[in-house]
Motif scaffolding. Structure first.
Motif, PDB file in Angstrom:
ATOM      1  N   LYS A 253      -0.119  -9.652  13.654  1.00 31.19           N
ATOM      2  CA  LYS A 253       0.834  -8.699  13.083  1.00 31.19           C
ATOM      3  C   LYS A 253       2.200  -9.316  12.793  1.00 31.19           C
ATOM      4  CE  LYS A 253      -2.067  -5.230  13.604  1.00 31.19           C
ATOM      5  NZ  LYS A 253      -2.727  -4.607  12.440  1.00 31.19           N
ATOM      6  N   ASN A 254       2.521 -10.426  13.476  1.00 27.87           N
ATOM      7  CA  ASN A 254       3.845 -11.029  13.310  1.00 27.87           C
ATOM      8  C   ASN A 254       3.917 -12.027  12.158  1.00 27.87           C
ATOM      9  OD1 ASN A 254       4.978  -9.607  15.489  1.00 27.87           O
ATOM     10  ND2 ASN A 254       4.211 -11.114  16.955  1.00 27.87           N
TER      11      ASN A 254
ATOM     12  N   ALA B  91      -1.592 -19.510  13.486  1.00 29.21           N
ATOM     13  CA  ALA B  91      -1.207 -18.144  13.857  1.00 29.21           C
ATOM     14  C   ALA B  91      -1.574 -17.849  15.296  1.00 29.21           C
ATOM     15  CB  ALA B  91      -1.863 -17.140  12.913  1.00 29.21           C
ATOM     16  N   SER B  92      -2.760 -18.290  15.707  1.00 31.79           N
ATOM     17  CA  SER B  92      -3.202 -18.059  17.080  1.00 31.79           C
ATOM     18  C   SER B  92      -2.323 -18.798  18.081  1.00 31.79           C
ATOM     19  CB  SER B  92      -4.657 -18.483  17.228  1.00 31.79           C
ATOM     20  OG  SER B  92      -5.174 -18.106  18.482  1.00 31.79           O
ATOM     21  N   ALA B  93      -1.765 -19.936  17.646  1.00 29.81           N
ATOM     22  CA  ALA B  93      -0.845 -20.698  18.498  1.00 29.81           C
ATOM     23  C   ALA B  93       0.564 -20.125  18.449  1.00 29.81           C
ATOM     24  CB  ALA B  93      -0.823 -22.161  18.065  1.00 29.81           C
ATOM     25  N   LYS B  94       0.732 -19.019  17.720  1.00 30.46           N
ATOM     26  CA  LYS B  94       2.013 -18.318  17.565  1.00 30.46           C
ATOM     27  C   LYS B  94       3.055 -19.155  16.840  1.00 30.46           C
ATOM     28  CE  LYS B  94       1.292 -15.281  21.551  1.00 30.46           C
ATOM     29  NZ  LYS B  94       0.773 -14.224  20.665  1.00 30.46           N
ATOM     30  N   LEU B  95       2.584 -20.089  16.039  1.00 31.17           N
ATOM     31  CA  LEU B  95       3.499 -20.923  15.266  1.00 31.17           C
ATOM     32  C   LEU B  95       3.878 -20.272  13.943  1.00 31.17           C
ATOM     33  CD1 LEU B  95       1.758 -24.350  15.937  1.00 31.17           C
ATOM     34  CD2 LEU B  95       3.961 -23.586  16.854  1.00 31.17           C
ATOM     35  N   LEU B  96       3.197 -19.172  13.605  1.00 31.33           N
ATOM     36  CA  LEU B  96       3.500 -18.464  12.359  1.00 31.33           C
ATOM     37  C   LEU B  96       4.185 -17.129  12.602  1.00 31.33           C
ATOM     38  CD1 LEU B  96       0.300 -19.158  10.187  1.00 31.33           C
ATOM     39  CD2 LEU B  96       2.439 -20.457  10.314  1.00 31.33           C
ATOM     40  N   ASP B  97       4.595 -16.855  13.832  1.00 29.16           N
ATOM     41  CA  ASP B  97       5.305 -15.595  14.118  1.00 29.16           C
ATOM     42  C   ASP B  97       6.599 -15.538  13.304  1.00 29.16           C
ATOM     43  OD1 ASP B  97       3.314 -15.009  15.861  1.00 29.16           O
ATOM     44  OD2 ASP B  97       4.566 -14.953  17.663  1.00 29.16           O
ATOM     45  N   GLY B  98       6.734 -14.494  12.502  1.00 33.96           N
ATOM     46  CA  GLY B  98       7.920 -14.337  11.666  1.00 33.96           C
ATOM     47  C   GLY B  98       7.940 -15.240  10.453  1.00 33.96           C
TER      48      GLY B  98
END
Length: 205
Positions: free
Chosen positions: A144-145, A119-126
């Motif tokens: 939040k994403n 999530a911190s690596a933004k791989l779980l956005d959406g």
């Protein structure tokens, strides 16, 4: 051709988070009758920041196969959890490595609080995802994403699979076996381990 699986290990990792999936994938056989004569279709490697000994929760000593610099191309990347994730989820070197390998791998997965690193690596956005039940609120508040799933043992969304805490990684790994090689092979693997085969409580997106 074996699938190359990389499991990221780090200091203060939860032992079963990485050893559970390691056991499942390493003991898998496509022909149970030839178990002693054949190899697993998964070649499982332990990856760490450096090649130094890793100390798990409880101080088990683990020697990684590769560091970030020597890590080969991976078909599957597994990011386990444990208290060590609390620091690593803000470590740019770790996040950059995970993002790089996520681009190469055909399947990305996490166990327990390993999903906080993703999530911190933004791989779980959406992405629909889960984590250890004690960290569900944190994931929801801090990222939040991420579409946090609270009631599933593990969640598959596209090419990303995340599991709940600790022992859930075993069930997730058995699902990975099923995904690649079918239910019969997965069931045979669970039977070899004398482990109950989970049939429900997965959310597929």
């Amino acid at each position: 051709m074996q699938k190359i699986v990389g499991i990221f290990i780090f200091d203060n990792i939860e032992v079963l988070d990485f050893s559970g999936p390691f056991e499942v994938l390493s003991v898998t056989r496509l022909d149970e009758d030839r178990r002693l004569e054949t190899l697993s279709p998964f070649d499982v490697k332990l990856i760490s920041i450096t090649k130094e000994v890793v100390f798990t929760k409880g101080n088990m000593k683990i020697i990684p196969d590769f560091d970030f610099e020597t890590c080969p191309n991976l078909d599957i990347l597994i990011v386990p959890g444990g208290m060590g994730t609390r620091k690593l989820m803000y470590d740019e070197k770790v996040l950059n490595f995970i993002k790089q390998k996520a681009k190469e791998a055909e399947l990305l997965s996490s166990v327990c609080t390993g999903s906080l690193i993703l999530a911190s690596a933004k791989l779980l956005d959406g992405v629909n995802a889960t984590t250890h039940w004690k960290s569900l609120d944190r994931m929801e508040e801090e990222f939040k994403n991420v579409k946090v799933c609270r009631d599933k043992h593990f969640v598959e969304d596209g090419n990303i699979i995340s599991s709940a805490g600790i022992s859930a990684g075993i069930d997730m790994a058995l699902y990975i076996v099923k995904k690649y090689f079918g239910e019969e092979v997965s069931r045979s693997t669970a039977k070899h381990m004398e482990y109950p085969y989970l049939e429900k409580n997965v959310r597929r997106i």
